[in-house]
Scaffold this active site. Structure first.
Site, PDB file in Angstrom:
ATOM      1  N   LYS A  87       0.278  12.644  19.380  1.00 16.89           N
ATOM      2  CA  LYS A  87      -0.749  12.933  19.455  1.00 16.89           C
ATOM      3  C   LYS A  87      -1.281  12.355  20.424  1.00 16.89           C
ATOM      4  O   LYS A  87      -1.467  10.682  20.459  1.00 16.89           O
ATOM      5  CB  LYS A  87      -1.530  11.968  17.359  1.00 16.89           C
ATOM      6  CG  LYS A  87      -1.315  13.250  16.705  1.00 16.89           C
ATOM      7  CD  LYS A  87      -1.380  12.827  15.204  1.00 16.89           C
ATOM      8  CE  LYS A  87      -1.380  13.768  14.174  1.00 16.89           C
ATOM      9  NZ  LYS A  87      -1.843  12.853  12.703  1.00 16.89           N
TER      10      LYS A  87
ATOM     11  N   LYS B  64       0.633  -1.253   0.196  1.00 20.03           N
ATOM     12  CA  LYS B  64       0.012   0.163   0.382  1.00 20.03           C
ATOM     13  C   LYS B  64       0.512   1.348   0.136  1.00 20.03           C
ATOM     14  O   LYS B  64       1.606   1.328   1.164  1.00 20.03           O
ATOM     15  CB  LYS B  64      -0.984  -0.035   1.259  1.00 20.03           C
ATOM     16  CG  LYS B  64      -1.888   1.235   0.984  1.00 20.03           C
ATOM     17  CD  LYS B  64      -2.807   1.270   2.341  1.00 20.03           C
ATOM     18  CE  LYS B  64      -1.754   1.836   3.348  1.00 20.03           C
ATOM     19  NZ  LYS B  64      -3.050   2.081   4.962  1.00 20.03           N
TER      20      LYS B  64
END
Lengths: 321, 321
Positions: B230, B67
């Protein structure tokens, strides 16, 4: 998105464009102007197969490559080639897919052939003609054709030597069919002694080329050793050489011909990047007596360069039609 | 080689087939029956872009995936989407290319949506209806649609909460347009207290959800934190939770919600792989009082699974035509 299969790639391929792109990639690599993250590996034990994914980008060029190469070694029994693969190109300015080059591995064979030819041309003695190719597989053909194509002004004389004399004859006949001057040899020692440039293209795990066979002025380009345990050149030959050149020191010292050189007293920083010779940053061969060795293990940025060269040649062809 | 663009992929996409494939991928991942080499990263500073290449294979399935996901953050100024990408499938038995799915990132959004929905369904209290989604971007839509699609027998009630009330209204209207029950909220604390399932989908770098807001029985699925720095959930909330679940512990502990949990006294081996809950190897939620948290950072084998599901759905469609 451009989609080309193997024969379409071959139709628009321009060897000189590709050679220039690969030279630039070697120089950029030597100068640190590339991205080449670690190779990704997948193994498929049940199917006797594996896959390598290489990614690379030469800074300042318009595209980066993701090259997928598979080897499934039971395929021939199913009537399929064991190697397959493709190069995917993406824009380095927008991230959009540019092209899928379904080359089935042909571009890898070609960039390996061109890489070897670039090294042989750069490091062989002035005016060399006698080239020995050890090994009778695909790279025997690619190395010979690419080297002659890069030196069109001088007719080279190729000698093909392999364990299987019949295969050597077949390779020789093919090269002659392409208009190259070629013959075969069965005595590797004599052939090595007679050669000015030796190109080794075998998967040998024991050294083939012995130190005492290599006469002053010889250049050797080794393209066969591509994984740990493979070795085409005697360790003492590597240790004694006047100049060691590689495409990427980390690879050559890990799984190339120079993996054992450090044990023999060579320092890693003695190994010169081919790109520094091509750019002139390093003078390369100093005289016609030096023994020089180039060990090439293959760079992802070669894949990026040759893929962009295909797109460039295709655009030129389209615009001239 | 099959070549499908985004709309062709969407046309043949079957959500239930994909959900089953992704569940199997989670289980295989938990049980170690997958290959998922390190992610490859390329950065393009001048163009404000990057590229991630993920490769994955679920053992026993017919194909593996490569991917490619690009993000070029100046693209919108050029009228281009910032994200792009594609999934390449290869045969795990012959190495031949099977398909190129030029999904432009849609399959990644969908597998993230399905992954979150699978976790929320598995870990929410019995019969839950009230679902709070924090964040109003793409994953707000994907999480809601996927979760309702996986629980067709029960009408869920979605509440959308984001910093920008207008964006929350837009997302809410879209979901209502799809036949989902949805409303918006501006008070995150009250909405969190009222919810049975909380799904966080933001790129927050400061914790949004505080410990004291989370009532017994709540399940939280966090899909936003995908890189170091994050954090959507307060560290003491993670530290106090009764059950911590993740897709891949190495990722959750490195750059997910659980990155700070070890500092708060949680042990890495307390984090349960979602696949073990889906397979029944771990019982999951013990009662309707537990607070459970699933942190999903995304697996390459989800990409492999959803890509194979596309090919499966396409084959079914073709054979029924």
């Amino acid at each position: 998105m451009i989609d080309l299969n193997k024969s379409q790639i071959q139709d628009c391929f321009d060897l000189q464009t590709a050679a220039r792109a690969i030279e630039n990639a070697y120089i950029a690599s030597a100068e640190g102007r590339v991205q080449a993250p670690p190779v990704t590996y997948l193994g498929f034990e049940d199917a006797n197969g594996d896959c390598h994914v290489k990614t690379g980008h030469v800074q300042g060029t318009e595209g980066f490559v993701i090259k997928v190469a598979t080897g499934f070694y039971d395929n021939p029994a199913k009537g399929l080639p064991s190697s397959n693969g493709l190069n995917l190109m993406f824009s380095a300015t927008t991230g959009a897919p540019l092209a899928i080059l379904r080359d089935e591995g042909w571009l890898t064979d070609m960039r390996t052939g061109l890489g070897g030819a670039i090294a042989s041309r750069a490091l062989g003695v002035d005016g060399f003609k006698g080239v020995l190719i050890v090994g009778t597989g695909l790279q025997c053909r690619f190395q010979a054709r690419c080297l002659q194509a890069l030196i069109p002004e001088r007719k080279l004389s190729f000698t093909i030597c392999g364990r299987d004399a019949a295969k050597a004859e077949t390779a020789c006949a093919e090269l002659q069919g392409d208009g190259l001057s070629a013959n075969t040899a069965t005595d590797l020692e004599a052939a090595t002694r007679a050669a000015q440039v030796v190109i080794t293209t075998t998967p040998a795990k024991m050294p083939l080329i012995q130190r005492e066979w290599v006469t002053p002025g010889t250049h050797i380009t080794a393209v066969g050793a591509d994984s740990p345990g493979k070795q085409e050149l005697a360790t003492d030959l590597v240790a004694a050489a006047d100049l060691l050149v590689c495409d990427l020191a980390a690879q050559s010292l890990h799984h190339g011909e120079f993996a054992r050189a450090e044990a023999e007293g060579r320092r890693a920083d003695e190994v010169i990047a081919l790109g520094h010779i091509l750019s002139g940053a390093h003078p390369g061969r100093a005289d016609n007596k030096q023994i020089t060795i180039a060990d090439l293990t293959g760079l992802a940025v070669q894949d990026a360069a040759i893929s962009l060269a295909v797109l460039e040649a295709r655009n030129t062809e389209h615009s001239s039609n």
